[in-house]
Write an enzyme that holds these catalytic residues in place. Structure first.
Site, PDB file in Angstrom:
ATOM      1  N   TYR A 248      17.564  -7.457  13.357  1.00 39.58           N
ATOM      2  CA  TYR A 248      17.131  -7.307  11.970  1.00 39.58           C
ATOM      3  C   TYR A 248      18.092  -8.029  11.026  1.00 39.58           C
ATOM      4  O   TYR A 248      17.668  -8.741  10.101  1.00 39.58           O
ATOM      5  CB  TYR A 248      17.052  -5.821  11.635  1.00 39.58           C
TER       6      TYR A 248
ATOM      7  N   ILE B  88      16.933   2.995   0.611  1.00 37.55           N
ATOM      8  CA  ILE B  88      16.100   3.585  -0.431  1.00 37.55           C
ATOM      9  C   ILE B  88      15.035   4.435   0.274  1.00 37.55           C
ATOM     10  O   ILE B  88      14.093   3.874   0.847  1.00 37.55           O
ATOM     11  CB  ILE B  88      15.410   2.516  -1.306  1.00 37.55           C
TER      12      ILE B  88
ATOM     13  N   SER C 240       0.827  -1.212   0.000  1.00 35.33           N
ATOM     14  CA  SER C 240       0.000   0.000   0.000  1.00 35.33           C
ATOM     15  C   SER C 240       0.860   1.260   0.000  1.00 35.33           C
ATOM     16  O   SER C 240       0.366   2.355  -0.267  1.00 35.33           O
ATOM     17  CB  SER C 240      -0.935   0.014   1.223  1.00 35.33           C
ATOM     18  N   ARG C 241       2.147   1.118   0.281  1.00 37.46           N
ATOM     19  CA  ARG C 241       3.044   2.274   0.310  1.00 37.46           C
ATOM     20  C   ARG C 241       4.481   1.787   0.169  1.00 37.46           C
ATOM     21  O   ARG C 241       4.747   0.602   0.113  1.00 37.46           O
ATOM     22  CB  ARG C 241       2.869   3.063   1.611  1.00 37.46           C
TER      23      ARG C 241
ATOM     24  N   SER D 271      17.863  -7.149   2.228  1.00 37.36           N
ATOM     25  CA  SER D 271      18.561  -5.923   2.605  1.00 37.36           C
ATOM     26  C   SER D 271      20.055  -6.125   2.466  1.00 37.36           C
ATOM     27  O   SER D 271      20.563  -7.243   2.652  1.00 37.36           O
ATOM     28  CB  SER D 271      18.224  -5.560   4.058  1.00 37.36           C
TER      29      SER D 271
ATOM     30  N   LYS E  84      17.262 -11.114   8.498  1.00 34.47           N
ATOM     31  CA  LYS E  84      17.446 -10.964   7.058  1.00 34.47           C
ATOM     32  C   LYS E  84      18.398 -12.030   6.512  1.00 34.47           C
ATOM     33  O   LYS E  84      18.232 -12.503   5.377  1.00 34.47           O
ATOM     34  CB  LYS E  84      17.961  -9.560   6.742  1.00 34.47           C
TER      35      LYS E  84
END
Length: 251
Positions: free
Chosen positions: A158, A191, A16-17, A145, A162
């Protein structure tokens, strides 16, 4: 997906984004009917769908918690009913990524990250593979990532999750290859998207200065890599991890 087939349905989580929305628009431009999957923010999801339809594409929005097994099963069934069998799965959904010194990280911190990057991808893969097998192939693209190469102490939970996520990519590529299903990871650098709106200008400038191409990446750069991996041109590419970071992590 064979060379002769037209693009089938693409399901993109967290679309959605951010990166997911741009990926959804790009795959729609490529001819895929697109399932825009979101957990919250109905208006944002509807806006992505409206953009795609305005350009002549096909899209529907689907609300789902992709970390919940029953919800994932319902999601894939609903997408199949409304758009057709999923031939391309893009695993993009993410959650909070709190920073913490590794000496203070809790096991729950690790579990929270593993839920998004191991549990959810596994549920999604298991839900879409039967139809892909029936069709003789498909594409699974995980959004990873480049944090694995950056070795940031404050991002240990994280980073570990990943790394586990890409290990799944490699194992699934070997396991599903005989079914004609390719599995790859796209690993972006930093990004900037909506959630980075408050990032200091000096931080952005410092990062860009350390990138050999001397710029920040755009969401479209990531979407282009996903588009390639979902295309007939990538039919013989599997188990790979493509970094989209302008060379930031070159040795």
């Amino acid at each position: 997906m064979t060379h002769a087939e037209t693009p089938g349905t693409a399901l993109i989580t967290g679309s959605s984004r951010g990166l997911g929305a741009v990926i959804a628009r790009r795959l729609a431009d490529d001819g895929h009917p697109v399932a825009v999957v979101y957990r919250s923010g109905t208006e944002a999801a509807d806006a992505v769908v409206a953009d795609i339809r305005a350009k002549g594409g096909t899209a529907e929005a689907f609300a789902a918690d992709v970390t919940d097994e029953a919800a994932v099963t319902r999601l894939v069934a609903d997408v199949t009913d409304r758009l057709g069998p999923v031939t391309t799965l893009v695993v993009n959904a993410t959650g909070p990524q709190p920073e913490a010194d590794p000496t203070t990280v809790t096991w729950q911190d690790h579990l929270d990250q593993l839920t998004f990057f191991v549990k959810s991808p596994t549920l999604l893969m298991q839900a879409v593979v039967p139809a892909m097998r029936e069709r003789g192939g498909g594409r699974i693209v995980q959004i990873g990532s480049d944090v694995l190469e950056r070795v940031l102490p404050e991002m240990s939970a994280y980073t570990a999750a990943k790394a586990a996520q890409h290990s799944l990519t490699e194992v699934w590529a070997r396991a599903l290859g005989p079914d004609g299903i390719t599995v790859n990871t796209v690993a972006p650098g930093w990004i900037p998207v909506e959630r980075h709106a408050g990032a200091p200008a000096e931080a952005l400038a410092a990062y860009a200065a350390a990138v050999p191409l001397r710029r920040m990446g755009d969401p479209e750069d990531v979407a282009a890599a996903v588009s390639y991996l979902a295309s007939p041109g990538a039919a013989f590419v599997t188990g790979e991890r493509i970094r989209v970071n302008g060379g930031h992590t070159l040795g």
